[in-house]
Scaffold this motif. Sequence first.
Motif, mmCIF file in Angstrom:
data_model
loop_
_atom_site.group_PDB
_atom_site.id
_atom_site.type_symbol
_atom_site.label_atom_id
_atom_site.label_comp_id
_atom_site.label_asym_id
_atom_site.label_seq_id
_atom_site.Cartn_x
_atom_site.Cartn_y
_atom_site.Cartn_z
ATOM 1 N N SER A 95 0.806 -1.226 0.000
ATOM 2 C CA SER A 95 0.000 0.000 0.000
ATOM 3 C C SER A 95 0.836 1.271 0.000
ATOM 4 N N GLY A 96 2.152 1.169 0.161
ATOM 5 C CA GLY A 96 3.008 2.361 0.202
ATOM 6 C C GLY A 96 2.753 3.171 1.460
ATOM 7 N N THR A 97 2.309 4.414 1.284
ATOM 8 C CA THR A 97 1.928 5.272 2.411
ATOM 9 C C THR A 97 0.515 5.792 2.162
ATOM 10 N N ASN A 98 -0.078 6.371 3.205
ATOM 11 C CA ASN A 98 -1.328 7.081 2.948
ATOM 12 C C ASN A 98 -1.001 8.518 2.572
ATOM 13 N N SER A 99 -1.996 9.369 2.442
ATOM 14 C CA SER A 99 -1.768 10.735 1.964
ATOM 15 C C SER A 99 -1.062 11.618 2.986
ATOM 16 N N SER A 138 2.949 -3.755 14.574
ATOM 17 C CA SER A 138 3.361 -2.725 15.534
ATOM 18 C C SER A 138 2.205 -1.769 15.798
ATOM 19 N N ASN A 139 2.165 -1.243 17.025
ATOM 20 C CA ASN A 139 1.202 -0.196 17.355
ATOM 21 C C ASN A 139 1.801 1.190 17.142
ATOM 22 N N GLU A 140 3.076 1.205 16.812
ATOM 23 C CA GLU A 140 3.783 2.465 16.596
ATOM 24 C C GLU A 140 3.360 3.089 15.261
ATOM 25 N N THR A 141 3.151 4.394 15.279
ATOM 26 C CA THR A 141 2.856 5.114 14.043
ATOM 27 C C THR A 141 4.165 5.413 13.321
ATOM 28 N N VAL A 142 4.278 4.929 12.099
ATOM 29 C CA VAL A 142 5.485 5.130 11.302
ATOM 30 C C VAL A 142 5.152 6.073 10.149
ATOM 31 N N ILE A 143 5.879 7.174 10.074
ATOM 32 C CA ILE A 143 5.641 8.173 9.034
ATOM 33 C C ILE A 143 6.914 8.344 8.200
ATOM 34 N N LEU A 144 6.753 8.249 6.897
ATOM 35 C CA LEU A 144 7.875 8.436 5.985
ATOM 36 C C LEU A 144 7.830 9.860 5.438
ATOM 37 N N SER A 151 1.596 3.533 -5.426
ATOM 38 C CA SER A 151 2.016 4.840 -4.940
ATOM 39 C C SER A 151 0.831 5.798 -4.923
ATOM 40 N N ASN A 152 1.087 7.005 -4.452
ATOM 41 C CA ASN A 152 0.089 8.075 -4.460
ATOM 42 C C ASN A 152 0.832 9.398 -4.621
ATOM 43 N N ASP A 153 0.108 10.495 -4.633
ATOM 44 C CA ASP A 153 0.740 11.802 -4.852
ATOM 45 C C ASP A 153 1.767 12.118 -3.779
ATOM 46 N N TYR A 154 1.449 11.784 -2.522
ATOM 47 C CA TYR A 154 2.375 12.081 -1.423
ATOM 48 C C TYR A 154 3.700 11.354 -1.619
ATOM 49 N N LEU A 155 3.630 10.043 -1.843
ATOM 50 C CA LEU A 155 4.854 9.258 -1.985
ATOM 51 C C LEU A 155 5.631 9.678 -3.225
ATOM 52 N N ASN A 156 4.931 9.922 -4.310
ATOM 53 C CA ASN A 156 5.597 10.387 -5.534
ATOM 54 C C ASN A 156 6.370 11.676 -5.282
#
Length: 299
Positions: free
Chosen positions: A66-70, A79-85, A104-109
């Motif tokens: 799923s890559g990342t969300n927006s 994991s319960n940890e929030t991971v942000i790229l 991918s999405n616009d954010y990851l691109n």
Amino acid sequence: MLTDMHIAIIGGDARQLEVIRKLVELDSRISLIGFDQLDHGFTGASKERMDEIDFSDIDAMILPVSGTNSEGEVETIFSNETVILTKEIISETPEHCIVFSGISNDYLNQIVSGSNRKLIQLFERDDVAIYNSIPTVEGTIMMVIQHTDITIHDSKVVVLGLGRVGMSVARSFSALGAHVKVGARKSEHIARITEMGLTPFHLAELEHHVKDIDVCINTIPHLVVNASIISKMPAHTLIVDLASKPGGTDFRYAEKRGIKALLAPGLPGIVAPKTAGQIIANVLSQLLRELVQQREEKK
């Protein structure tokens, strides 16, 4: 072999376990982020937090399908940890570092291109998508059996889209004895549907082909099954939407009409995570080997 290659695997589901296993076999050094609740241990792979990683030493970064969300959050089943790229994290990596993701999405691109790094979307590759269509079809069959009170044999099924998944779905349901119609836009797809022995129609005529169907399977990631189309369907129709989120169905209106509509992206990871993970792992290892070979040739 991938000896001395340092790979960061960030988040993911059970499919990533097969990726980890394969890359460990190839002697790579792996940092696992978002796996702190994973009971299984892998020799050569260490569980770490995002703020503990020296990203200047990372040769490749592997994200979930799923890559990342927006907002940049990465799915972390273990994991319960929030991971942000972020762009800052990717910018810390060496210039040769490649980011792998399923989609991918616009954010990851934006954060990858803004860091002048290369992004490879595995699900854009024909080989991955075709192999992945196998567990997708099996999962779709499972869902149709579970959510209908009729046999697939002699049922009336409409499949929307003749991409890599649509073709496999249409062929398999026809093989099980369903009467399959396939909607497409391209003339070459209409020709292929005919060659397959199925009934083709242009998507512009969709409302005329749903009036007596039992199952509608959508693979098109745009709003195709809208309120107007759903209003023409029999009340017992089951809609299975295989397109990536948010799908191509008006789920609100389907619920209002009492028609069961299921959004089912990522079926391979649900019904066959081991097989789906092996598909990803095999392609990833091949791409990483090619990367190592290219570096060796430049020396």
